[in-house]
Design an enzyme around this catalytic site. Sequence first.
Site: not given
Ligand code: HMG
Ligand code: MG
Length: 310
Positions: A209, A240
């Site tokens: 970044h 992010c």
């Molecule tokens: P959580 O709330 O801890 O999830 O989130 P959970 O496992 O406890 O589940 C809770 C509910 O969410 C459940 O539903 C699951 O089914 C549902 P319920 O049973 O209550 O009805 N659920 C989902 N639904 C749809 N799709 C899914 C999913 N997973 C669970 N995949 C979780 C944990 C990881 C899902 C959440 O924290 C999350 O989505 N985080 C993503 C954050 C993100 O996208 N950040 C940006 C990307 S990383 C980045 O940008 C860095 C990078 O570019 C490299 C760099 O720059 O360093 C890659």
């Molecule tokens: Mg990134």
Amino acid sequence: MHLPTKVTIKEVGPRDGLQNESKFIETQDKVDWINLLSKTGLDYIEVSSFVHPKWIPQLADSEQVLKSINREKGVTYAALVPNIRGLERALTCNVNEVSVFMSASEDHNKSNINKTIDETFPVLKEVVDEALKANVKVRGYVSTVIACPYDGPVSPEQVLKVVDRLAEMGVYEISLGDTIGVGVPTQVESLLSTLLKHFPSNLFAMHFHDTRGTALANVVKSLEMGITTFDSSTGGLGGCPYAKGASGNVSTEDLLYMLSAMNIETGVNQEALIESAFFIEEKIGKKLVSKQMEIARNERSANVDNARTV
Ligand code: HMG
Ligand code: MG
């Protein structure tokens, strides 16, 4: 300086770029943009992510996007998945490749994916195992490899611990993210020197970044150390939402300009890339930051002025 002659650029704009925009970009506009990117010569596009839609509402339409794009031969269409639920969703859309992701620092990991580092490994292992069974390749991301917005500096040894575990799971490549764009070449050198004692350089991609304008300098240092894969984002979009102070990725056009001028081959066409950047700029509705776009803008307005005076 010994440099590689060929580099792979992995375009992450549709995922890293759009996840950080406050405005929701219409699904058809995302699809049209990815279709334009597919015609630039890029052979890898990270098109979306299958994270929880409440966490990243900007990419809640990942299924529709994956199902609607035109697939060009030779282009890998990839997506981010955080867990098995994300993988299941991605597999229904015929994704070519998935990326799992975690951080080298505890507090960014927790704020980004709601788990400690130790709790994350089994979640990702399940994803890697199932994806490989489905013949889908898996890439790994390690975030905060230089510093964490919450925990401060991150040591190369801490990064090595996470890299070790991801490599053991069977990811084919690990993208090292300077998530908040604080790194400088001396830190990149120190990080890569540690990792390259244990792993070959082709295991790694760099994901810079450009928050403080040091990304291209970091790319040059990485090239010198044998790295040949770089992530970047058209227009310099990116960031992010769960890393305070993170801003855009190094822009793909600026990276391409530098690599081409250094006689490093990428297979990507600059003009087509800039057209795709102007397309998404218009949809986002704000000026994007890449230098090459700025140059193209100035040239276009100079041409208009010249046309008026003849
Ligand atoms: P959580 O709330 O801890 O999830 O989130 P959970 O496992 O406890 O589940 C809770 C509910 O969410 C459940 O539903 C699951 O089914 C549902 P319920 O049973 O209550 O009805 N659920 C989902 N639904 C749809 N799709 C899914 C999913 N997973 C669970 N995949 C979780 C944990 C990881 C899902 C959440 O924290 C999350 O989505 N985080 C993503 C954050 C993100 O996208 N950040 C940006 C990307 S990383 C980045 O940008 C860095 C990078 O570019 C490299 C760099 O720059 O360093 C890659
Ligand atoms: Mg990134």
